[in-house]
Design a protein around this motif. Structure first.
Motif, short mmCIF file in Angstrom:
data_model
loop_
_atom_site.label_atom_id
_atom_site.label_comp_id
_atom_site.label_asym_id
_atom_site.label_seq_id
_atom_site.Cartn_x
_atom_site.Cartn_y
_atom_site.Cartn_z
N VAL A 38 -2.24 0.99 13.51
CA VAL A 38 -2.06 0.29 12.24
C VAL A 38 -0.57 0.24 11.93
O VAL A 38 0.11 1.27 11.94
CB VAL A 38 -2.81 1.02 11.10
CG1 VAL A 38 -2.50 0.36 9.75
CG2 VAL A 38 -4.31 1.02 11.36
N GLN A 78 1.24 -0.40 9.06
CA GLN A 78 1.24 -0.59 7.60
C GLN A 78 2.63 -0.92 7.07
O GLN A 78 2.77 -1.74 6.15
CB GLN A 78 0.70 0.67 6.91
CG GLN A 78 0.38 0.46 5.44
CD GLN A 78 -0.70 -0.58 5.25
OE1 GLN A 78 -1.78 -0.47 5.82
NE2 GLN A 78 -0.42 -1.60 4.45
N GLN A 136 -2.98 6.19 9.00
CA GLN A 136 -3.84 5.02 8.88
C GLN A 136 -4.53 4.71 10.21
O GLN A 136 -5.69 4.29 10.26
CB GLN A 136 -3.03 3.80 8.44
CG GLN A 136 -2.53 3.86 7.01
CD GLN A 136 -3.68 3.76 6.01
OE1 GLN A 136 -4.21 4.76 5.56
NE2 GLN A 136 -4.06 2.55 5.68
N LEU A 147 0.81 -1.21 0.00
CA LEU A 147 0.00 0.00 0.00
C LEU A 147 0.85 1.27 0.00
O LEU A 147 0.52 2.24 -0.67
CB LEU A 147 -0.93 -0.02 1.22
CG LEU A 147 -1.98 1.09 1.32
CD1 LEU A 147 -3.24 0.56 2.00
CD2 LEU A 147 -1.46 2.30 2.10
N ASP A 195 1.80 5.28 9.22
CA ASP A 195 1.10 4.44 10.19
C ASP A 195 0.16 5.27 11.06
O ASP A 195 -0.95 4.83 11.39
CB ASP A 195 2.11 3.72 11.09
CG ASP A 195 2.82 2.57 10.36
OD1 ASP A 195 2.42 2.26 9.22
OD2 ASP A 195 3.74 1.99 10.93
N ASP A 233 3.16 -4.56 7.72
CA ASP A 233 2.32 -5.37 6.82
C ASP A 233 2.90 -5.42 5.41
O ASP A 233 2.93 -6.48 4.77
CB ASP A 233 0.90 -4.82 6.79
CG ASP A 233 0.16 -5.00 8.11
OD1 ASP A 233 0.66 -5.75 8.97
OD2 ASP A 233 -0.90 -4.37 8.28
N ASP A 234 3.35 -4.27 4.92
CA ASP A 234 3.92 -4.23 3.57
C ASP A 234 5.23 -5.01 3.49
O ASP A 234 5.53 -5.65 2.48
CB ASP A 234 4.16 -2.79 3.13
CG ASP A 234 2.88 -2.07 2.74
OD1 ASP A 234 1.79 -2.64 2.96
OD2 ASP A 234 2.96 -0.95 2.22
#
Length: 241
Positions: free
Chosen positions: A192, A194, A138, A99, A135, A197-198
């Motif tokens: 979050v 992110q 988000q 993302l 982050d 996660d990525d």
């Protein structure tokens, strides 16, 4: 025997977690000259940049990524500095994942420091000490969707996060800067991650890369400025320089 991929990793994901996902040669965040040094030493088929230096040392150069791709190395980027460089070099063959990469592709003038964090030294695990702007944004958007904060609080928190230097972006500091009465414990519960996660997505994607044929080597033009950069960083010039 085929060499495992090279992965430049720092605060985006714990090294122990990354090793459970992908067998690779893990190196510290990429800086100026890191890609050339890694390719010369390991001759990998694929190279993934997740983390890179921002201000503590000169950042990894676009030109050295182009040099690696010209030699037939598949170069990928995600999560942090890797997402930024992939967005800038996607037209030249660098593969972006996640993302954050797509966000940088869509917003050409998005700030570089949106993915920067203050973190512990490599010897102590490179753990992040602050939250990245991506982050935080988000997080407050998610909190608004869940009814933890209202629209006004979300806008104030997001503005405060953007105003703070990346070294100061903690949830406590953002809330103090925004002057909001939002519930800290509730916001913290909905953080979050992110970048994490990525990074995980990119590590899993490497299995697909291994099944791809190597990219066609491209012509590469050496420049005086690039040679000067490498010499300044005490990086041995490749044989084709």
């Amino acid at each position: 025997m085929e060499q495992p991929p090279i992965i430049f990793l720092g605060p985006s994901l714990p090294l122990s977690t990354a090793k459970d996902i992908c067998d690779a040669i893990y190196l510290p965040p990429a800086a100026q000259g890191s890609v050339i040094s890694a390719v010369q030493r390991y001759e990998p088929r694929a190279l993934l940049i997740i983390d890179g230096t921002f201000q503590s040392a000169p950042a990894v150069r676009h030109k050295e990524i182009l040099w690696a791709m010209a030699r037939g190395v598949r170069v990928l980027g995600a999560a942090s500095m890797g997402a930024l460089r992939a967005a800038e070099l996607h037209g030249h063959g660098m593969i972006g994942i996640g993302l954050i990469y797509r966000w940088y592709r869509r917003h050409a003038f998005a700030p570089d420091d949106a993915v920067a964090v203050l973190h512990m030294p490599e010897e102590l695990g490179s753990a992040a000490m602050t939250l990245a702007l991506v982050d935080l944004v988000q997080t407050v958007k998610r909190a608004e969707r869940l009814g933890v904060i209202d629209n006004v609080q979300r806008r104030h928190l997001e503005t405060a996060a953007r105003r703070l230097n990346y070294r100061e972006r903690t949830l406590v500091n953002v809330m103090r800067e925004a002057g909001t009465a939002a519930d800290y414990a509730m916001l913290e519960r909905h953080i979050v991650e992110q970048k994490r996660d990525d990074a995980v997505q990119a590590l899993r994607f490497l299995d697909k890369v291994n099944a791809m044929p190597p990219p066609t080597p491209r012509p590469f033009t050496w420049t005086t400025a690039f040679v000067r950069d490498l010499r300044h960083a005490n990086i041995a010039l490749p044989a084709d320089a």
